[in-house]
Design an enzyme around this catalytic site. Sequence first.
Site, mmCIF file in Angstrom:
data_model
loop_
_atom_site.group_PDB
_atom_site.id
_atom_site.type_symbol
_atom_site.label_atom_id
_atom_site.label_comp_id
_atom_site.label_asym_id
_atom_site.label_seq_id
_atom_site.Cartn_x
_atom_site.Cartn_y
_atom_site.Cartn_z
ATOM 1 C CG HIS A 140 -5.810 0.402 -30.146
ATOM 2 N ND1 HIS A 140 -6.176 1.044 -31.303
ATOM 3 C CD2 HIS A 140 -6.432 1.070 -29.140
ATOM 4 C CE1 HIS A 140 -6.987 2.043 -30.995
ATOM 5 N NE2 HIS A 140 -7.163 2.073 -29.706
ATOM 6 C CB SER A 145 -11.580 8.549 -30.398
ATOM 7 O OG SER A 145 -11.521 8.358 -31.777
ATOM 8 C CB SER A 146 -5.975 9.271 -32.254
ATOM 9 O OG SER A 146 -5.947 8.116 -33.034
ATOM 10 C CG ASN A 147 -10.999 7.115 -35.374
ATOM 11 O OD1 ASN A 147 -12.060 7.491 -35.855
ATOM 12 N ND2 ASN A 147 -10.951 6.257 -34.358
ATOM 13 C CB CYS A 192 -7.865 -4.171 -36.354
ATOM 14 S SG CYS A 192 -8.373 -3.861 -38.042
ATOM 15 C CG HIS A 203 -10.597 5.533 -27.911
ATOM 16 N ND1 HIS A 203 -9.814 5.564 -26.793
ATOM 17 C CD2 HIS A 203 -9.808 5.090 -28.901
ATOM 18 C CE1 HIS A 203 -8.601 5.160 -27.104
ATOM 19 N NE2 HIS A 203 -8.575 4.862 -28.378
ATOM 20 C CB THR A 230 -4.200 1.729 -38.897
ATOM 21 O OG1 THR A 230 -4.628 1.963 -37.562
ATOM 22 C CG2 THR A 230 -3.441 0.430 -38.989
ATOM 23 C CD GLU A 240 -2.428 1.314 -35.223
ATOM 24 O OE1 GLU A 240 -3.616 1.696 -35.232
ATOM 25 O OE2 GLU A 240 -1.655 1.504 -36.175
ATOM 26 C CB CYS A 269 -13.696 1.077 -38.676
ATOM 27 S SG CYS A 269 -12.858 0.533 -37.182
HETATM 28 S S1 SF4 Z 1 -7.136 -0.417 -38.477
HETATM 29 FE FE1 SF4 Z 1 -8.226 0.654 -36.878
HETATM 30 S S2 SF4 Z 1 -9.585 2.061 -38.012
HETATM 31 FE FE2 SF4 Z 1 -8.905 0.510 -39.462
HETATM 32 S S3 SF4 Z 1 -10.487 -1.075 -39.467
HETATM 33 FE FE3 SF4 Z 1 -8.894 -1.650 -37.984
HETATM 34 S S4 SF4 Z 1 -9.592 -0.858 -36.017
HETATM 35 FE FE4 SF4 Z 1 -10.720 0.193 -37.625
#
Ligand code: SF4
Length: 285
Positions: A77, A221-223, A99, A42, A165, A129, A12
């Site tokens: 995070h 990795s949770s996502n 991020c 991760h 997020t 996070e 991402c």
């Molecule tokens: S919030 Fe998390 S998943 Fe979304 S762009 Fe940022 S790092 Fe990536």
Amino acid sequence: MKILIAEHAGFCFGVKRAIEIAYEELGKGKKTKLYTLGEIIHNPQVVKDLAKRGVEVLEEKDLYKLSKGDRLIIRSHGISKKLYNFLEQKGVEVIDVTCPFVKKVQNIVEEYYKKGYDIVIVGDKNHPEVIGVNGWCDDKAYIVNSVEEAENLPFFERLCAVSQTTLIEKHWEEILQVLRRKAKEFVYFNTICDATQKRQEAADALSKKVDVMFVIGGKHSSNTQKLRKICEKNCKNTYHIESADEIMEEMIKEHEVIGITAGASTPDYVIDEVINKIKSIKGEG
Ligand code: SF4
């Protein structure tokens, strides 16, 4: 045989940015030691590569080891306000790759906490996070991750809710319904990031069309775990893998349409390796 890749998959924006800045920092050739607070993403391959180049992973409990002038990368995070202060006092050079979407959640929480609102974070209380975001309201947030937990909250005068997020949209909506009844004055911010949503929607759409679905990403990795859950609902032959090595012939030999998605911490080259492995098993490589 057909291999279909989810429309949105892999790195991402936030993770891509974090990795680029980390490698840029390495490229500066500075003499001072470079650390990351926790693994930068991760993804074991990337973490190993950084380690080879001398980047050391430090856990929060080990931060006392840092000396003045050391460099510390704060991953996407994010961290608590307290920790920023601690690092400043120590004279550590902070390379902050939090991020911007996470930064936004931290800012909301700080703002509403200062205004006197109680804070609810919808998400996993053990996720870095969420722990970091909670650190912008003196660790006083109520953290809930189910309808039941939300039901058990007391009644508030003024309540502000935010989401982790990487939350699944539907999960947030369900919990929101409960939270609405829990306060006299209620404000909420859907802080689920676009990247997550797009990956989840694309995984959902693709896993309905395929015989086998590979979800690539770190096991922690949770996502990625959330992508796996979404795919499993649509495709019983869903496999969560970290690398191409885990693909066995029996997983795909009977099947013709193979789908691939990847978590936000999965580099493109890992996706390519998976495609090549599938092709080679199928004799099409
Ligand atoms: S919030 Fe998390 S998943 Fe979304 S762009 Fe940022 S790092 Fe990536």
